[in-house]
Design a protein around this motif. Structure first.
Motif, PDB file in Angstrom:
ATOM      1  N   THR A 115       0.837  -1.193   0.000  1.00 20.82           N
ATOM      2  CA  THR A 115       0.000   0.000   0.000  1.00 20.82           C
ATOM      3  C   THR A 115       0.876   1.248   0.000  1.00 20.82           C
ATOM      4  OG1 THR A 115      -1.621  -1.215   1.302  1.00 20.82           O
ATOM      5  CG2 THR A 115      -1.882   1.155   1.206  1.00 20.82           C
ATOM      6  N   LYS A 116       0.489   2.212  -0.851  1.00 29.04           N
ATOM      7  CA  LYS A 116       1.191   3.499  -0.859  1.00 29.04           C
ATOM      8  C   LYS A 116       0.919   4.225   0.434  1.00 29.04           C
ATOM      9  CE  LYS A 116       1.525   4.867  -5.693  1.00 29.04           C
ATOM     10  NZ  LYS A 116       1.081   5.824  -6.703  1.00 29.04           N
ATOM     11  N   PRO A 117       1.843   5.012   0.883  1.00 25.01           N
ATOM     12  CA  PRO A 117       3.145   5.291   0.273  1.00 25.01           C
ATOM     13  C   PRO A 117       4.154   4.205   0.618  1.00 25.01           C
ATOM     14  CG  PRO A 117       2.928   6.586   2.263  1.00 25.01           C
ATOM     15  CD  PRO A 117       1.627   5.827   2.084  1.00 25.01           C
ATOM     16  N   LEU A 118       5.116   4.016  -0.281  1.00 23.95           N
ATOM     17  CA  LEU A 118       6.204   3.087  -0.031  1.00 23.95           C
ATOM     18  C   LEU A 118       7.069   3.662   1.091  1.00 23.95           C
ATOM     19  CD1 LEU A 118       7.604   0.490  -1.084  1.00 23.95           C
ATOM     20  CD2 LEU A 118       8.970   1.960  -2.558  1.00 23.95           C
ATOM     21  N   ILE A 119       7.355   2.842   2.079  1.00 25.52           N
ATOM     22  CA  ILE A 119       8.179   3.295   3.206  1.00 25.52           C
ATOM     23  C   ILE A 119       9.416   2.400   3.296  1.00 25.52           C
ATOM     24  CG2 ILE A 119       6.264   4.334   4.500  1.00 25.52           C
ATOM     25  CD1 ILE A 119       6.172   1.772   6.205  1.00 25.52           C
ATOM     26  N   SER A 120      10.375   2.812   4.120  1.00 21.64           N
ATOM     27  CA  SER A 120      11.631   2.074   4.237  1.00 21.64           C
ATOM     28  C   SER A 120      11.423   0.608   4.593  1.00 21.64           C
ATOM     29  CB  SER A 120      12.531   2.726   5.288  1.00 21.64           C
ATOM     30  OG  SER A 120      13.010   3.947   4.820  1.00 21.64           O
ATOM     31  N   LYS A 121      10.501   0.314   5.513  1.00 21.83           N
ATOM     32  CA  LYS A 121      10.270  -1.077   5.896  1.00 21.83           C
ATOM     33  C   LYS A 121       9.827  -1.908   4.693  1.00 21.83           C
ATOM     34  CE  LYS A 121       7.585  -4.294   8.618  1.00 21.83           C
ATOM     35  NZ  LYS A 121       7.810  -5.300   7.618  1.00 21.83           N
ATOM     36  N   ASN A 122       8.896  -1.354   3.875  1.00 21.70           N
ATOM     37  CA  ASN A 122       8.458  -2.075   2.678  1.00 21.70           C
ATOM     38  C   ASN A 122       9.624  -2.318   1.729  1.00 21.70           C
ATOM     39  OD1 ASN A 122       5.605   0.026   2.787  1.00 21.70           O
ATOM     40  ND2 ASN A 122       5.615  -2.103   3.391  1.00 21.70           N
ATOM     41  N   LEU A 123      10.451  -1.303   1.545  1.00 22.78           N
ATOM     42  CA  LEU A 123      11.587  -1.433   0.646  1.00 22.78           C
ATOM     43  C   LEU A 123      12.577  -2.471   1.179  1.00 22.78           C
ATOM     44  CD1 LEU A 123      12.742  -0.462  -1.993  1.00 22.78           C
ATOM     45  CD2 LEU A 123      13.942   1.318  -0.745  1.00 22.78           C
ATOM     46  N   ASN A 124      12.804  -2.480   2.476  1.00 21.81           N
ATOM     47  CA  ASN A 124      13.684  -3.489   3.063  1.00 21.81           C
ATOM     48  C   ASN A 124      13.107  -4.892   2.887  1.00 21.81           C
ATOM     49  OD1 ASN A 124      15.756  -1.778   3.892  1.00 21.81           O
ATOM     50  ND2 ASN A 124      14.667  -1.239   5.752  1.00 21.81           N
ATOM     51  N   ASP A 125      11.788  -5.027   2.973  1.00 14.23           N
ATOM     52  CA  ASP A 125      11.145  -6.321   2.704  1.00 14.23           C
ATOM     53  C   ASP A 125      11.386  -6.755   1.258  1.00 14.23           C
ATOM     54  OD1 ASP A 125      10.217  -6.345   5.309  1.00 14.23           O
ATOM     55  OD2 ASP A 125       8.162  -5.780   4.769  1.00 14.23           O
ATOM     56  N   ILE A 126      11.283  -5.811   0.328  1.00  9.36           N
ATOM     57  CA  ILE A 126      11.539  -6.095  -1.096  1.00  9.36           C
ATOM     58  C   ILE A 126      12.984  -6.561  -1.271  1.00  9.36           C
ATOM     59  CG2 ILE A 126      11.813  -5.038  -3.376  1.00  9.36           C
ATOM     60  CD1 ILE A 126       9.335  -3.298  -2.661  1.00  9.36           C
ATOM     61  N   ILE A 127      13.910  -5.879  -0.610  1.00 13.03           N
ATOM     62  CA  ILE A 127      15.319  -6.244  -0.703  1.00 13.03           C
ATOM     63  C   ILE A 127      15.517  -7.677  -0.194  1.00 13.03           C
ATOM     64  CG2 ILE A 127      17.621  -5.768   0.232  1.00 13.03           C
ATOM     65  CD1 ILE A 127      16.743  -2.755   0.241  1.00 13.03           C
ATOM     66  N   THR A 128      14.908  -7.982   0.948  1.00 15.54           N
ATOM     67  CA  THR A 128      15.014  -9.319   1.518  1.00 15.54           C
ATOM     68  C   THR A 128      14.440 -10.373   0.573  1.00 15.54           C
ATOM     69  OG1 THR A 128      14.907  -8.418   3.743  1.00 15.54           O
ATOM     70  CG2 THR A 128      14.413 -10.762   3.497  1.00 15.54           C
ATOM     71  N   MET A 129      13.249 -10.087   0.001  1.00 12.48           N
ATOM     72  CA  MET A 129      12.610 -11.029  -0.904  1.00 12.48           C
ATOM     73  C   MET A 129      13.424 -11.209  -2.186  1.00 12.48           C
ATOM     74  SD  MET A 129       8.509 -10.604  -0.693  1.00 12.48           S
ATOM     75  CE  MET A 129       8.253  -8.920  -0.193  1.00 12.48           C
ATOM     76  N   SER A 130      14.020 -10.116  -2.680  1.00 14.72           N
ATOM     77  CA  SER A 130      14.772 -10.225  -3.920  1.00 14.72           C
ATOM     78  C   SER A 130      16.056 -11.018  -3.726  1.00 14.72           C
ATOM     79  CB  SER A 130      15.071  -8.840  -4.502  1.00 14.72           C
ATOM     80  OG  SER A 130      15.967  -8.130  -3.671  1.00 14.72           O
ATOM     81  N   LYS A 131      16.581 -11.044  -2.508  1.00 18.81           N
ATOM     82  CA  LYS A 131      17.775 -11.858  -2.215  1.00 18.81           C
ATOM     83  C   LYS A 131      17.447 -13.337  -2.282  1.00 18.81           C
ATOM     84  CE  LYS A 131      20.257  -8.678   0.806  1.00 18.81           C
ATOM     85  NZ  LYS A 131      20.704  -8.433   2.186  1.00 18.81           N
ATOM     86  N   THR A 132      16.215 -13.676  -1.910  1.00 18.34           N
ATOM     87  CA  THR A 132      15.845 -15.097  -1.875  1.00 18.34           C
ATOM     88  C   THR A 132      15.331 -15.603  -3.213  1.00 18.34           C
ATOM     89  OG1 THR A 132      13.592 -14.595  -1.139  1.00 18.34           O
ATOM     90  CG2 THR A 132      15.252 -14.973   0.568  1.00 18.34           C
ATOM     91  N   ALA A 133      15.067 -14.707  -4.144  1.00 17.02           N
ATOM     92  CA  ALA A 133      14.557 -15.119  -5.452  1.00 17.02           C
ATOM     93  C   ALA A 133      15.698 -15.640  -6.310  1.00 17.02           C
ATOM     94  CB  ALA A 133      13.879 -13.948  -6.151  1.00 17.02           C
ATOM     95  N   VAL A 134      15.379 -16.611  -7.113  1.00 14.25           N
ATOM     96  CA  VAL A 134      16.374 -17.179  -8.021  1.00 14.25           C
ATOM     97  C   VAL A 134      16.027 -16.801  -9.425  1.00 14.25           C
ATOM     98  CG1 VAL A 134      17.415 -19.288  -8.869  1.00 14.25           C
ATOM     99  CG2 VAL A 134      16.840 -19.091  -6.477  1.00 14.25           C
TER     100      VAL A 134
END
Length: 134
Positions: A115-134
């Protein structure tokens, strides 16, 4: 976190600006940030990249409510492209309800709905998820 390309598809310049700031301030150093104001512009440019043999963005941050072609239209058409390396799509939208959540799950490319607005916690979650993606 280093990613080659992040794509922001959003017609709101304030949200785009804020997202760029968050990307730069949350150790998400990106070599390239692509910005498109609607789904049609994004689809046209990303298809051209694909046709030239260029790689797709690693992450797409997609708004739903945009003129010309909304986020759903973009997802419908983008999902049809013959992608070897599929980007992770994160819907970032103020349109948030049970119907939107259910519909987002129908797309293989969509990793999460934020949900907007994008906040740091959401972005950190994206970073975490993108690390686990292959």
């Amino acid at each position: 976190m280093k990613k080659d390309t992040v794509c922001i598809i959003d017609d709101d310049p304030i949200c785009v600006y804020g997202t760029k700031i968050l990307l730069n301030h949350n150790n998400f150093m990106s070599a390239d940030i692509l910005v498109y104001e609607d789904g049609d512009e994004a689809l046209t440019n990303l298809t051209a990249q694909l046709n030239k043999g260029q790689q797709m963005p690693d992450i797409i941050l997609l708004d739903l409510n945009m003129p010309i072609m909304d986020g759903w239209g973009f997802l419908d058409e983008f999902s049809k492209l013959p992608l070897k390396n599929k980007p992770q799509v994160y819907i970032v939208s103020s349109m948030y309800g049970e119907n939107e959540m259910k519909r987002a799950k129908e797309y293989e490319l969509v990793r999460d709905f934020i949900t907007k607005p994008l906040i740091s916690k959401n972005l950190n979650d994206i970073i975490t998820m993108s690390k686990t993606a292959v």
